[in-house]
Design a protein around this motif. Structure first.
Motif, PDB file in Angstrom:
ATOM      1  N   GLU A  34      -5.945  -1.564  -0.227  1.00  0.00           N
ATOM      2  CA  GLU A  34      -5.691  -2.900  -0.750  1.00  0.00           C
ATOM      3  C   GLU A  34      -6.554  -3.200  -1.969  1.00  0.00           C
ATOM      4  N   ASN A  35      -7.788  -2.723  -1.968  1.00  0.00           N
ATOM      5  CA  ASN A  35      -8.674  -2.953  -3.112  1.00  0.00           C
ATOM      6  C   ASN A  35      -8.582  -1.837  -4.151  1.00  0.00           C
ATOM      7  N   ARG A  36      -7.679  -0.860  -3.941  1.00  0.00           N
ATOM      8  CA  ARG A  36      -7.441   0.253  -4.853  1.00  0.00           C
ATOM      9  C   ARG A  36      -8.680   1.119  -5.091  1.00  0.00           C
ATOM     10  N   LEU A  37      -9.590   1.113  -4.117  1.00  0.00           N
ATOM     11  CA  LEU A  37     -10.772   1.963  -4.238  1.00  0.00           C
ATOM     12  C   LEU A  37     -10.535   3.366  -3.697  1.00  0.00           C
ATOM     13  N   TRP A  38      -9.472   3.545  -2.942  1.00  0.00           N
ATOM     14  CA  TRP A  38      -9.154   4.889  -2.494  1.00  0.00           C
ATOM     15  C   TRP A  38      -7.646   5.003  -2.259  1.00  0.00           C
ATOM     16  N   GLY A  39      -7.177   6.225  -2.264  1.00  0.00           N
ATOM     17  CA  GLY A  39      -5.761   6.469  -2.050  1.00  0.00           C
ATOM     18  C   GLY A  39      -5.522   7.920  -1.671  1.00  0.00           C
ATOM     19  N   ALA A  40      -4.331   8.199  -1.175  1.00  0.00           N
ATOM     20  CA  ALA A  40      -3.974   9.554  -0.761  1.00  0.00           C
ATOM     21  C   ALA A  40      -2.464   9.718  -0.874  1.00  0.00           C
ATOM     22  N   GLY A  41      -2.028  10.953  -0.928  1.00  0.00           N
ATOM     23  CA  GLY A  41      -0.604  11.231  -1.017  1.00  0.00           C
ATOM     24  C   GLY A  41      -0.288  12.635  -0.570  1.00  0.00           C
ATOM     25  N   GLN A  54       0.801  -1.228   0.000  1.00  0.00           N
ATOM     26  CA  GLN A  54       0.000   0.000   0.000  1.00  0.00           C
ATOM     27  C   GLN A  54       0.835   1.280   0.000  1.00  0.00           C
ATOM     28  N   TRP A  55       1.962   1.285   0.698  1.00  0.00           N
ATOM     29  CA  TRP A  55       2.714   2.520   0.900  1.00  0.00           C
ATOM     30  C   TRP A  55       3.942   2.570  -0.016  1.00  0.00           C
ATOM     31  N   SER A  56       4.224   3.746  -0.534  1.00  0.00           N
ATOM     32  CA  SER A  56       5.425   3.935  -1.347  1.00  0.00           C
ATOM     33  C   SER A  56       6.031   5.309  -1.073  1.00  0.00           C
ATOM     34  N   TYR A 108      12.235  28.452  -0.829  1.00  0.00           N
ATOM     35  CA  TYR A 108      10.906  28.140  -0.293  1.00  0.00           C
ATOM     36  C   TYR A 108      10.627  26.651  -0.394  1.00  0.00           C
ATOM     37  N   SER A 109       9.691  26.223   0.444  1.00  0.00           N
ATOM     38  CA  SER A 109       9.165  24.855   0.408  1.00  0.00           C
ATOM     39  C   SER A 109       7.650  24.943   0.332  1.00  0.00           C
ATOM     40  N   VAL A 110       7.052  24.112  -0.499  1.00  0.00           N
ATOM     41  CA  VAL A 110       5.605  24.083  -0.657  1.00  0.00           C
ATOM     42  C   VAL A 110       5.137  22.646  -0.510  1.00  0.00           C
ATOM     43  N   ILE A 111       4.078  22.455   0.259  1.00  0.00           N
ATOM     44  CA  ILE A 111       3.534  21.122   0.500  1.00  0.00           C
ATOM     45  C   ILE A 111       2.154  21.015  -0.150  1.00  0.00           C
ATOM     46  N   ASP A 112       1.940  19.925  -0.901  1.00  0.00           N
ATOM     47  CA  ASP A 112       0.660  19.625  -1.532  1.00  0.00           C
ATOM     48  C   ASP A 112       0.155  18.278  -1.025  1.00  0.00           C
ATOM     49  N   ALA A 113      -1.155  18.067  -1.142  1.00  0.00           N
ATOM     50  CA  ALA A 113      -1.754  16.785  -0.756  1.00  0.00           C
ATOM     51  C   ALA A 113      -2.869  16.448  -1.735  1.00  0.00           C
TER      52      ALA A 113
END
Length: 645
Positions: free
Chosen positions: A562-569, A525-527, A589-594
């Motif tokens: 696990e079922n690839r129905l949702w994800g986030a980053g 799941q995690w990378s 500068y540093s910029v964070i996105d999600a």
């Protein structure tokens, strides 16, 4: 007239060096072949170069979809191309500053399905009206690549590949999006593959509409007597593609795209209203044929037509306004034809050979250009020998000659090499020369006291060397891949302004640095994934290169259920010091996105996506103009609903 803006924690990021900003391990060579038979030799050009020592990265359709509901091409490239610095001037659908492997803004050649988007009127990159929904993938070929691609391929080539029909039944998708600035986006696509008396016929059509009032790109203290404080845009695009196969050995591909854009141009002082109202049309026709299993070719014709109406209205003291420009025209038309063949001998040697012919004309009602026509003709060849005594060595050697009508010619050569050390390690390298022909402005502009062209300009020439080491295998029993590239470039006959006249400067610029990227799968799941680039510029005799960061890095962590129905980053990008043409330092500068997505059904027809850009509302500078900071996009949340059928 407005032309492209052409400005010439590291420990924290290094600790996060393995985050998912790149692709799956095999992605660079998996180009999602269509169902339609008779693949064109053209579609394999970039992937082939990866087998012979060039660094290739591929941005997938899945990554493009994560770039945000209102994403344009610059946003996608900013998020997902390792080693590419992107600084959109004032947000989406605007000019930008780009740098690949330490190159200048126009040292990277941008193609749309193999058609040049860098124009011959002013040079520079024109990406501000390309919607992301029309793109299947983005192919990035790094280093000097003038051999196969010609002028401006000094630090690399980015080929934007539009979507093609994939399914044998009517299918498609509809997207609707909204952001916190009131911006809206909507797009739709439909496709189908039929069988007829000739073979397969694939049809695809798409349309998109993006509109927003934009954000305020300058600080209040820097704005004086300004009416329009936000930079708005409205972009409508539609296009289509038809692919007809003739048996299993040949096919004809037709493509057309029409873009209508109403784009504000933000100014910090005295601006009442400044706009670029633009229509761009791109059309291509490509025929490819496999004559037999050892000989294939393609022929491509293209037209790229750009028409802009420029209006500038200033505020003056006392509350009145003054019209500086009213629907003044500037535009250009590029057209050309390219033919390329590939032959393989019985003992495995491959010969690539081709010709590339381009014609250009332009017009500008604001900037005086005495001669607005140009043409260039090139022939090239590349040999990819197979050496039985060294089966793990994959070299190539090639030469290209290009002549410009009314100007000087250029001849370049290139050596590349890939050696598989074992199943996990490979070393690659390339050495050669590249060139950049002068554009029409540099040759023929006639603005006394401001700019004077020089009909005797020689092409810029550069010598380029890249050396890389790639690994693919396991780290702590987890899938892991990593790559390091060291690059060096020396530019001679630099085209520059000497007071008000364009000249080939006596100065010399040397650029060197390195790029590193890596990906680690923590589990199913995690990378984690990241990339970093270090640029070192050495200028001599007064020659300078500006607006290139000395160091930048990006890192991303991603999760898939696990079922690839949702994800986030989540991702962070860090930019160190950048120096403007006025020798003012900015950046740091540093910029964070999600981002996140969720399918609402097991059939995966309904999906909701979310992007949060600049999560902590960081105030940062993307470029400088008129000694004023251009601010990057503030905190922006975008949500999109997708229906697929």
């Amino acid at each position: 007239m407005i032309r492209p803006f052409n400005s010439s924690a590291p420990s924290l990021l290094f600790g996060c060096l393995f985050s998912p900003l790149l692709l799956a391990d095999e992605a660079p060579l998996e180009l999602n072949q269509q169902i339609i038979s008779a693949p064109s030799v053209e579609s394999t050009t970039v992937a082939d170069m990866a087998h012979y020592g060039s660094k290739v990265d591929i941005v997938s359709r899945e990554q493009i979809e994560r770039a945000g509901p209102g994403a344009d091409v610059s946003r996608v490239m900013q998020m997902f191309i390792p080693g590419l610095y992107v600084a959109p001037k004032n947000g989406p659908f605007d000019y930008g500053t780009y740098s690949l492997l330490g190159g200048r803004n126009d040292d990277t050649l941008i193609l749309l399905d193999g058609v040049r988007l860098n124009n011959r009127l002013y040079g520079g990159l024109y990406l501000d009206t390309l919607p992301a929904n029309a793109i299947e993938r983005i192919e990035v070929l790094k280093g000097g690549q003038s051999l196969l691609f010609g002028t401006q391929a000094v630090s690399g080539v980015i080929n934007i590949v539009t979507r093609s029909p994939q399914r044998r039944k009517a299918s498609g998708e509809v997207n609707m999006g909204l952001d916190t600035f009131g911006g809206t986006t909507g797009d739709a696509r439909v496709e189908n593959i039929f069988s007829n008396g000739f073979g397969d016929l694939g049809l695809l059509a798409y349309v998109s509409h993006n509109v927003s009032d934009g954000y305020q790109p300058f600080r209040n203290r820097d704005m004086k007597n300004v009416t329009e404080k936000k930079r708005a845009y409205e972009v409508t695009t539609f296009g289509g593609k038809a692919i007809q196969s003739f048996g299993d050995d040949s096919r004809l591909e037709l493509f057309y795209q029409y873009a209508d854009a109403n784009l504000d141009f933000a100014r910090p002082v005295g601006n009442h209203k400044t706009t670029n109202d633009r229509v761009q049309q791109i059309a291509t026709a490509t025929f490819g044929q496999n004559l037999n299993e050892r000989l294939s070719y393609f022929v491509k014709g293209h037209v790229n037509d750009w028409d802009t109406r420029y209006t500038r209205i200033n505020n003056v003291e006392g509350g009145a306004t003054r019209v500086i420009n009213h629907n003044d025209y500037w535009g250009f038309t590029d057209w050309g034809i390219q033919a390329e063949g590939k032959a393989e001998s019985s003992d495995g040697h491959v010969l690539v050979f081709g010709t590339d012919n381009q014609w250009f004309k332009g017009q500008d009602d604001v900037l005086i250009i005495d001669n607005d026509k140009a043409e260039a003709h090139a022939i090239y060849t590349q040999l990819r020998p197979r050496i039985d005594a060294l089966p793990d060595w994959h070299p190539s050697i090639g030469v290209r000659h290009e002549a410009m009508g009314g100007g000087d010619s250029a001849t370049v050569g290139m050596l590349t090499s890939l050696y598989d050390l074992n199943d996990n390690w490979a070393v690659r390298g390339q050495y050669g020369s590249a060139y950049k022909l002068p554009n029409a402005e540099q040759l023929f502009v006639n603005e006394p006291g401001d700019e004077i062209g020089n009909r005797n300009l020689k092409p810029e020439k550069s010598r380029n060397a890249e050396l890389g080491l790639d690994y693919k295998g396991l780290l702590l029993d987890r899938a892991f891949s990593a790559s390091v590239t060291v690059f060096k470039r020396k530019i001679d006959d630099l085209i520059t302004l000497d007071d008000s006249r364009w000249v080939n400067g006596e100065g010399q610029v040397r650029m060197r640095g390195f790029e590193a990227d890596a990906k680690l799968a923590l589990n199913a799941q995690w990378s984690l994934q990241a990339d970093m680039t270090r640029n070192l510029t050495e200028s001599r005799s007064g020659a300078t290169i500006n607006d290139i960061p000395s160091f930048f890095a990006r890192s991303r962590i991603g999760f898939e259920s696990e079922n690839r129905l949702w994800g986030a980053g989540g991702a962070i990008r860090y930019i160190r010091d950048v120096t403007s043409s006025k020798q003012v330092e900015y950046g740091h500068y540093s910029v964070i996105d999600a981002d996140a997505y969720r399918y609402l059904d097991n059939a995966r027809q309904h999906r909701v996506s979310l992007l949060v850009e600049n999560l902590f509302d960081r105030d940062y500078v993307t470029s400088r103009a008129s000694n004023v900071d251009n601010l990057g996009r503030p905190f922006t949340s975008e949500v999109r609903y997708t229906y697929r059928f």
